[in-house]
Design a protein around this motif. Structure first.
Motif, PDB file in Angstrom:
ATOM      1  N   UNK A   9       0.826  -1.210   0.000  1.00 12.52           N
ATOM      2  CA  UNK A   9       0.000   0.000   0.000  1.00 12.52           C
ATOM      3  C   UNK A   9       0.860   1.261   0.000  1.00 12.52           C
ATOM      4  N   UNK A  10       2.008   1.237   0.685  1.00 12.48           N
ATOM      5  CA  UNK A  10       2.931   2.377   0.682  1.00 12.48           C
ATOM      6  C   UNK A  10       3.459   2.628  -0.727  1.00 12.48           C
ATOM      7  N   UNK A  11       3.903   1.574  -1.406  1.00 11.40           N
ATOM      8  CA  UNK A  11       4.415   1.714  -2.771  1.00 11.40           C
ATOM      9  C   UNK A  11       3.333   2.300  -3.677  1.00 11.40           C
ATOM     10  N   UNK A  12       2.135   1.753  -3.599  1.00 12.12           N
ATOM     11  CA  UNK A  12       1.040   2.219  -4.453  1.00 12.12           C
ATOM     12  C   UNK A  12       0.684   3.669  -4.155  1.00 12.12           C
ATOM     13  N   UNK A  13       0.768   4.069  -2.904  1.00 19.42           N
ATOM     14  CA  UNK A  13       0.522   5.468  -2.536  1.00 19.42           C
ATOM     15  C   UNK A  13       1.607   6.374  -3.118  1.00 19.42           C
ATOM     16  N   UNK A  14       2.857   5.934  -3.046  1.00 23.40           N
ATOM     17  CA  UNK A  14       3.974   6.745  -3.537  1.00 23.40           C
ATOM     18  C   UNK A  14       3.903   6.954  -5.049  1.00 23.40           C
ATOM     19  N   UNK A  15       3.398   5.990  -5.793  1.00 29.77           N
ATOM     20  CA  UNK A  15       3.347   6.100  -7.261  1.00 29.77           C
ATOM     21  C   UNK A  15       1.964   6.527  -7.751  1.00 29.77           C
ATOM     22  N   UNK A  17       0.457   9.218  -8.288  1.00 33.95           N
ATOM     23  CA  UNK A  17       0.331  10.323  -9.236  1.00 33.95           C
ATOM     24  C   UNK A  17       0.496   9.907 -10.687  1.00 33.95           C
ATOM     25  N   UNK A  18       0.863   8.667 -10.936  1.00 33.47           N
ATOM     26  CA  UNK A  18       1.109   8.187 -12.302  1.00 33.47           C
ATOM     27  C   UNK A  18      -0.170   7.832 -13.046  1.00 33.47           C
ATOM     28  N   UNK A  19      -1.249   7.595 -12.325  1.00 32.78           N
ATOM     29  CA  UNK A  19      -2.503   7.170 -12.940  1.00 32.78           C
ATOM     30  C   UNK A  19      -3.297   6.361 -11.947  1.00 32.78           C
ATOM     31  N   UNK A  20      -4.159   5.503 -12.448  1.00 29.02           N
ATOM     32  CA  UNK A  20      -4.947   4.629 -11.582  1.00 29.02           C
ATOM     33  C   UNK A  20      -4.080   3.441 -11.194  1.00 29.02           C
ATOM     34  N   UNK A  83       7.928  11.244  -4.469  1.00 26.46           N
ATOM     35  CA  UNK A  83       6.663  10.868  -5.111  1.00 26.46           C
ATOM     36  C   UNK A  83       6.568  11.357  -6.550  1.00 26.46           C
ATOM     37  N   UNK A  84       7.020  12.589  -6.814  1.00 29.40           N
ATOM     38  CA  UNK A  84       6.923  13.145  -8.165  1.00 29.40           C
ATOM     39  C   UNK A  84       7.805  12.380  -9.141  1.00 29.40           C
ATOM     40  N   UNK A  85       9.039  12.071  -8.732  1.00 33.98           N
ATOM     41  CA  UNK A  85       9.936  11.303  -9.595  1.00 33.98           C
ATOM     42  C   UNK A  85       9.359   9.912  -9.851  1.00 33.98           C
ATOM     43  N   UNK A  86       8.843   9.285  -8.802  1.00 34.01           N
ATOM     44  CA  UNK A  86       8.278   7.948  -8.965  1.00 34.01           C
ATOM     45  C   UNK A  86       7.067   7.973  -9.892  1.00 34.01           C
ATOM     46  N   UNK A  87       6.235   8.992  -9.777  1.00 40.52           N
ATOM     47  CA  UNK A  87       5.058   9.106 -10.646  1.00 40.52           C
ATOM     48  C   UNK A  87       5.484   9.280 -12.107  1.00 40.52           C
ATOM     49  N   UNK A  88       6.482  10.119 -12.359  1.00 35.90           N
ATOM     50  CA  UNK A  88       6.969  10.309 -13.734  1.00 35.90           C
ATOM     51  C   UNK A  88       7.546   8.998 -14.280  1.00 35.90           C
ATOM     52  N   UNK A  89       8.321   8.319 -13.454  1.00 31.73           N
ATOM     53  CA  UNK A  89       8.949   7.062 -13.848  1.00 31.73           C
ATOM     54  C   UNK A  89       7.899   6.004 -14.199  1.00 31.73           C
ATOM     55  N   UNK A  90       6.914   5.822 -13.335  1.00 32.97           N
ATOM     56  CA  UNK A  90       5.871   4.822 -13.562  1.00 32.97           C
ATOM     57  C   UNK A  90       5.002   5.210 -14.757  1.00 32.97           C
TER      58      UNK A  90
END
Length: 106
Positions: A9-15, A17-20, A83-90
């Motif tokens: 759940x932590x990983x999914x929360x961190x990413x 911003x990438x989408x659903x 979080x922002x970097x992870x969202x862009x990456x994903x």
């Protein structure tokens, strides 16, 4: 050793911003989805993301390993704090992956 649901759940929360972002328990571990595409897995409380050229460009020098025996190498994500970097990456990884084929009806 199975992954801890709190870590998933932590990983999914961190990413998020990438989408659903969703996850699904698979073979005692978890598959991670972005907008319906499998983008990676969580095994033994480690986050593995499918390798793409876009992902490599956004996360240079990322360690690679197979999440389980017989799997293709994935990126091993060990820095989840940004979080922002992870969202862009994903998001970039998701955009490069093909749309899943529709399942055939029996």
């Amino acid at each position: 050793m199975a992954s801890n649901l709190d870590f998933v759940e932590y990983v999914c929360d961190q990413i998020g911003g990438a989408g659903t972002i969703t996850y699904k328990k698979m073979f005692g571990e978890y598959g991670v989805y972005c907008d319906g595409k499998v983008i990676g897995v969580i095994c033994d409380n480690q986050f593995f993301v499918k390798k793409t050229a876009a992902g490599a460009g956004l996360y240079p020098g990322c360690e690679e390993a197979a999440p389980y025996t017989g799997a293709k190498p994935h990126f091993v994500i060990d820095r989840l704090d940004d979080r922002e970097q992870m969202a862009r990456f994903v998001r970039a990884t998701c955009d490069e992956l093909p749309v899943p084929k529709p399942k055939k009806k029996k």
